[in-house]
Motif scaffolding. Structure first.
Motif, PDB file in Angstrom:
ATOM      1  N   ASN A 100      22.475  42.117 145.306  1.00 53.02           N
ATOM      2  CA  ASN A 100      22.924  41.006 146.146  1.00 53.02           C
ATOM      3  C   ASN A 100      24.195  40.370 145.592  1.00 53.02           C
ATOM      4  OD1 ASN A 100      20.822  41.430 147.894  1.00 53.02           O
ATOM      5  ND2 ASN A 100      19.629  39.674 147.208  1.00 53.02           N
ATOM      6  N   ASP A 101      24.288  40.265 144.265  1.00 48.27           N
ATOM      7  CA  ASP A 101      25.499  39.700 143.663  1.00 48.27           C
ATOM      8  C   ASP A 101      26.728  40.542 143.989  1.00 48.27           C
ATOM      9  OD1 ASP A 101      24.061  37.638 142.599  1.00 48.27           O
ATOM     10  OD2 ASP A 101      23.967  38.474 140.566  1.00 48.27           O
ATOM     11  N   SER A 134      26.978  42.670 146.630  1.00 49.66           N
ATOM     12  CA  SER A 134      27.201  42.688 148.081  1.00 49.66           C
ATOM     13  C   SER A 134      27.757  41.381 148.605  1.00 49.66           C
ATOM     14  CB  SER A 134      25.894  42.990 148.807  1.00 49.66           C
ATOM     15  OG  SER A 134      25.414  44.237 148.446  1.00 49.66           O
ATOM     16  N   CYS A 135      27.405  40.290 147.991  1.00 57.25           N
ATOM     17  CA  CYS A 135      27.755  38.972 148.515  1.00 57.25           C
ATOM     18  C   CYS A 135      28.869  38.296 147.724  1.00 57.25           C
ATOM     19  CB  CYS A 135      26.520  38.077 148.505  1.00 57.25           C
ATOM     20  SG  CYS A 135      25.149  38.718 149.475  1.00 57.25           S
ATOM     21  N   GLN A 136      29.607  39.029 146.935  1.00 55.10           N
ATOM     22  CA  GLN A 136      30.640  38.454 146.094  1.00 55.10           C
ATOM     23  C   GLN A 136      31.715  37.728 146.884  1.00 55.10           C
ATOM     24  OE1 GLN A 136      32.200  41.521 143.670  1.00 55.10           O
ATOM     25  NE2 GLN A 136      31.671  40.500 141.784  1.00 55.10           N
ATOM     26  N   ASP A 149      31.561  36.482 149.932  1.00 52.80           N
ATOM     27  CA  ASP A 149      31.089  35.518 150.929  1.00 52.80           C
ATOM     28  C   ASP A 149      30.869  34.151 150.303  1.00 52.80           C
ATOM     29  OD1 ASP A 149      31.074  37.514 152.776  1.00 52.80           O
ATOM     30  OD2 ASP A 149      28.920  37.895 152.664  1.00 52.80           O
ATOM     31  N   ASP A 150      31.311  33.131 151.044  1.00 51.49           N
ATOM     32  CA  ASP A 150      31.044  31.767 150.613  1.00 51.49           C
ATOM     33  C   ASP A 150      29.804  31.215 151.298  1.00 51.49           C
ATOM     34  OD1 ASP A 150      33.215  31.704 148.959  1.00 51.49           O
ATOM     35  OD2 ASP A 150      34.551  30.838 150.466  1.00 51.49           O
ATOM     36  N   CYS A 195      24.154  34.688 152.028  1.00 52.63           N
ATOM     37  CA  CYS A 195      24.203  36.127 152.191  1.00 52.63           C
ATOM     38  C   CYS A 195      22.786  36.681 152.101  1.00 52.63           C
ATOM     39  CB  CYS A 195      25.080  36.734 151.104  1.00 52.63           C
ATOM     40  SG  CYS A 195      25.191  38.526 151.199  1.00 52.63           S
ATOM     41  N   THR A 252      20.557  40.126 152.406  1.00 53.81           N
ATOM     42  CA  THR A 252      20.623  41.583 152.463  1.00 53.81           C
ATOM     43  C   THR A 252      19.255  42.141 152.851  1.00 53.81           C
ATOM     44  OG1 THR A 252      20.045  41.860 150.144  1.00 53.81           O
ATOM     45  CG2 THR A 252      22.385  41.648 150.661  1.00 53.81           C
TER      46      THR A 252
END
Length: 150
Positions: free
Chosen positions: A40-41, A43-45, A47-48, A51, A53
């Motif tokens: 998740n870290d 994949s969602c780097q 995005d503010d 997030c 998944t």
């Protein structure tokens, strides 16, 4: 002849099987959650926003179903009865002591508490050991809640 000698199968090997199964399931669950957090870290780097998944959404149901199946199969092989009474509380209440153990003791704490928790609840299947086993399980649950929320 004592009551211990009249038991068709000794209790200790069956409970040790439950302890090993619980420890393995606890370590597996922690590893899976650790992998999900890492995934998740990555994949969602960028995005503010929040997030979500697919792996994060399926984690809890997947772990619950896997644990239920594994415990039911292992308890059947170990001849631990009644499985319908032991397996649900083992799975549904386990996150409380496991999360507290993870915060306090990392991998070793999770392994120890996972095995102890599963073993004590499995030991509660025998009338002779029910009260001490369930009392110890309740003490672990209370200690986990106090250490985590306190």
């Amino acid at each position: 002849m004592t009551a211990r000698n009249t038991e068709p199968h000794p209790v200790l090997p069956r409970v040790l099987g439950a302890v090993l199964t619980g420890a393995a399931l606890a370590v597996g669950a922690r590893s899976y959650h650790s992998w999900i957090d890492h995934h998740n870290d990555r994949s969602c780097q960028s995005d503010d926003m929040v997030c979500i998944t697919w792996w994060g959404v399926t984690a809890v149901p997947l772990l619950l179903v896997t644990s239920a199946i594994v415990l039911a199969v292992v308890y059947k092989r170990l001849d631990i009865r009644p499985r319908a009474v032991i397996v649900p509380p083992t799975i549904l209440l386990a996150p409380v002591p496991l999360v507290a153990a993870d915060t306090i003791g990392d991998w070793w704490g999770v392994t120890l508490i996972g095995g102890l928790w599963t073993g004590l609840l499995a030991l509660g299947a025998w009338n002779r050991h029910r009260i001490p086993a369930l009392t110890a399980s309740a003490a672990i649950l209370l200690a986990a809640m106090v250490s985590y929320y306190g």
